[in-house]
Design a protein around this motif. Sequence first.
Motif, short mmCIF file in Angstrom:
data_model
loop_
_atom_site.label_atom_id
_atom_site.label_comp_id
_atom_site.label_asym_id
_atom_site.label_seq_id
_atom_site.Cartn_x
_atom_site.Cartn_y
_atom_site.Cartn_z
N SER A 54 42.67 -43.54 6.56
CA SER A 54 43.25 -42.23 6.87
C SER A 54 44.44 -42.36 7.80
CB SER A 54 42.17 -41.33 7.50
OG SER A 54 41.09 -41.16 6.62
N ALA A 55 44.29 -43.21 8.81
CA ALA A 55 45.42 -43.41 9.74
C ALA A 55 46.60 -44.06 9.03
CB ALA A 55 44.96 -44.27 10.92
N ALA A 56 46.30 -45.03 8.17
CA ALA A 56 47.39 -45.68 7.43
C ALA A 56 48.08 -44.70 6.50
CB ALA A 56 46.84 -46.87 6.64
N ARG A 224 40.65 -53.08 19.43
CA ARG A 224 40.08 -53.43 18.12
C ARG A 224 40.82 -52.84 16.95
NH1 ARG A 224 33.87 -51.78 19.81
NH2 ARG A 224 33.74 -53.04 21.71
N GLY A 225 41.69 -51.86 17.19
CA GLY A 225 42.37 -51.19 16.10
C GLY A 225 41.57 -50.01 15.57
N THR A 226 40.26 -50.06 15.69
CA THR A 226 39.38 -48.96 15.29
C THR A 226 38.12 -49.04 16.12
OG1 THR A 226 38.27 -47.87 13.45
CG2 THR A 226 38.28 -50.25 13.45
N LEU A 227 37.40 -47.93 16.22
CA LEU A 227 36.19 -47.87 17.04
C LEU A 227 35.13 -47.11 16.26
CD1 LEU A 227 34.64 -48.25 19.72
CD2 LEU A 227 35.61 -46.06 20.48
N VAL A 228 33.90 -47.67 16.24
CA VAL A 228 32.76 -47.02 15.60
C VAL A 228 31.65 -46.92 16.64
CG1 VAL A 228 31.07 -47.11 13.73
CG2 VAL A 228 33.39 -47.96 13.33
N TRP A 229 31.05 -45.72 16.76
CA TRP A 229 29.95 -45.52 17.72
C TRP A 229 29.02 -44.42 17.21
CZ3 TRP A 229 34.59 -43.14 18.16
CH2 TRP A 229 34.62 -41.77 18.47
N ALA A 243 37.13 -43.93 15.00
CA ALA A 243 38.45 -43.43 15.44
C ALA A 243 39.50 -44.50 15.18
CB ALA A 243 38.41 -43.05 16.92
N ALA A 244 40.69 -44.02 14.83
CA ALA A 244 41.83 -44.93 14.60
C ALA A 244 43.11 -44.18 14.96
CB ALA A 244 41.87 -45.39 13.14
N GLU A 250 49.45 -41.37 20.65
CA GLU A 250 49.46 -39.94 20.93
C GLU A 250 48.37 -39.20 20.16
OE1 GLU A 250 51.47 -38.35 23.03
OE2 GLU A 250 52.52 -40.16 23.64
N VAL A 251 48.20 -39.54 18.90
CA VAL A 251 47.28 -38.81 18.04
C VAL A 251 46.35 -39.83 17.36
CG1 VAL A 251 47.02 -37.24 16.10
CG2 VAL A 251 48.95 -36.98 17.67
N TYR A 252 45.06 -39.47 17.28
CA TYR A 252 44.05 -40.33 16.66
C TYR A 252 43.26 -39.51 15.64
CZ TYR A 252 44.95 -43.39 20.64
OH TYR A 252 45.56 -44.19 21.58
#
Length: 569
Positions: A54-56, A224-229, A243-244, A250-252
């Motif tokens: 999605s971020a890409a 890490r470039g991305t975070l999972v929790w 999250a990415a 500024e925006v994630y």
Amino acid sequence: MPGSSLSTIRVRLIAALAAALLPVLLLGALQSAIGFQREGQVLRQNLGFAAERSAATARARMESADILLQTLAPGAVGYQCTERLGDVVARIPGYLNLVRFDRLGRVICAAGSVPADPQRAQRPWFQELAGGRNFAVTRETNLAYANEPTVLTAARATAADGAFDGAFTAVIALSSLQPPVTDPTLPKGAEVGLVEKTGRYITTTDPGAFPRLPTDWRAKVEARGTLVWYGRDGKDRRRVYSAAPVVGDEVYVVLSAQSPGILSWARLNPLTGIVFPLLTFLLALIAVSVVAERVVIRWIAYLQRIAALYARGRLSVRPVQAEQMPPEIRELAETLEDMADAIVGRDASLRDSLAQKDALMREIHHRVKNNLQVISSLLNMQQRSLADPAARSAMSDTRQRITALALIYRALYQGPDLKRVDLRPFLEELTAQLVNGELSHGLAVRTELKVDPLVIDPDRLAPLALFAVEAITNAQKHAFAARGGVLKLNFTVRGQEAELEISDDGDAGEDALVSTGVGRTLMTAFARQLRGRAELARNAEGGITARLIFPTPSAERAAPPARGNRAAA
């Protein structure tokens, strides 16, 4: 026994099946736990990949804006530029405005309204373009370029000589950068949100699905470039988040999906979950219990009822339902039936043997009685040939004793029981025979008998009869010889003791109670044989009363056998 219900066939079969199926159940539970963990890991990975995709995608769209701006840059200045830019904004979804700024940050042309900003030329993104950077992306949170959250993408504009000549900027709605929840690459039931670097959510598809972000979430995303929790949403449901970054720092983009619980996962995976193996386990136990009841236990209970009837002597009953039994239990029923037939045959043989034995015993008693009568007749003949009165009297006494014994044997073989004699008719006949035998030697004697009912065995009857013979003979000799009289015979049962009382109404002398003759000696001996006592006493009529007191035969109990089990021979 209290634990007997735990050793039944049903319990043993269920326990055996449970032991056999328990490893399968445990293996299924272990596989379910492993599958659940694997599913969670796959969900985390997929959600992280979805956030990166999605971020890409959002970054690619913003980078494509650079090409668009470079293409539109020559027509952004001049006659009717506003109409041309407005037409482009209307054609491209997600674009809210296109603006051309000069090198001082002033608006040259725009498709829509632009907020005034005297400090625009000093903004970091504008300075980056002035410093030679060709493209910049920023979030202008201080100025409202539209009625919704936006992101600015700006391209460097240059003059003919290559000098910096301002910027061409596209205002893009952040909602257009947010991936749709219908994206097939997203997990089922996923929610999407955009968040600022401060942790404030800009836009979400479901506000209740997004909690407060962890305190160090930005540092982990940058590392890490991305975070999972994992976390809890507004409805206290456990969810997994990823999250990415979308626009620099500024925006994630934040994705949220429901975390599968072990029960919900088992509902989604019934064939490999816990519920299906557990249900199979329970159904197998129930099936074994029902089958054991229908195939084994009910037939065993049926055979138990048949055996109980056999125990009560109803050996003519047969297990007529044996044809419906399983072969193994049918063999047991046939064995039980054969045993009943054998018992019937053996009982018939025993009855025949007992009948023969009774016939032989009656014949023996009859012969003994006849022999005693022969002896009595011989003594009677001998008595008649004697001249001595004392010898005749002794011979008469002996003959009467033998007659009493013969009477016992006659009562045995004529009665219904070879081992018992009814005392009342026996005493009546004995008294009548003794009194009638002396009618020719004296006056008539009247007898009064009162006998309580009692059935007695021959071993006790013999001394009791001989005691009665001695008492009646003494009364005939001493009380009735010259005058006749009344002879009373009473037999009374008083609980544990029985009493035989024989009385006359003669005139007894003083020495009658202290006599030590043969008759008195025999009476004492007969009383001892019965474990009783003999008494002589003067009665109210002036005669003598002879009493024999002894334990009642029915009250004498054999010692009870020792309690306990007896081993079968």
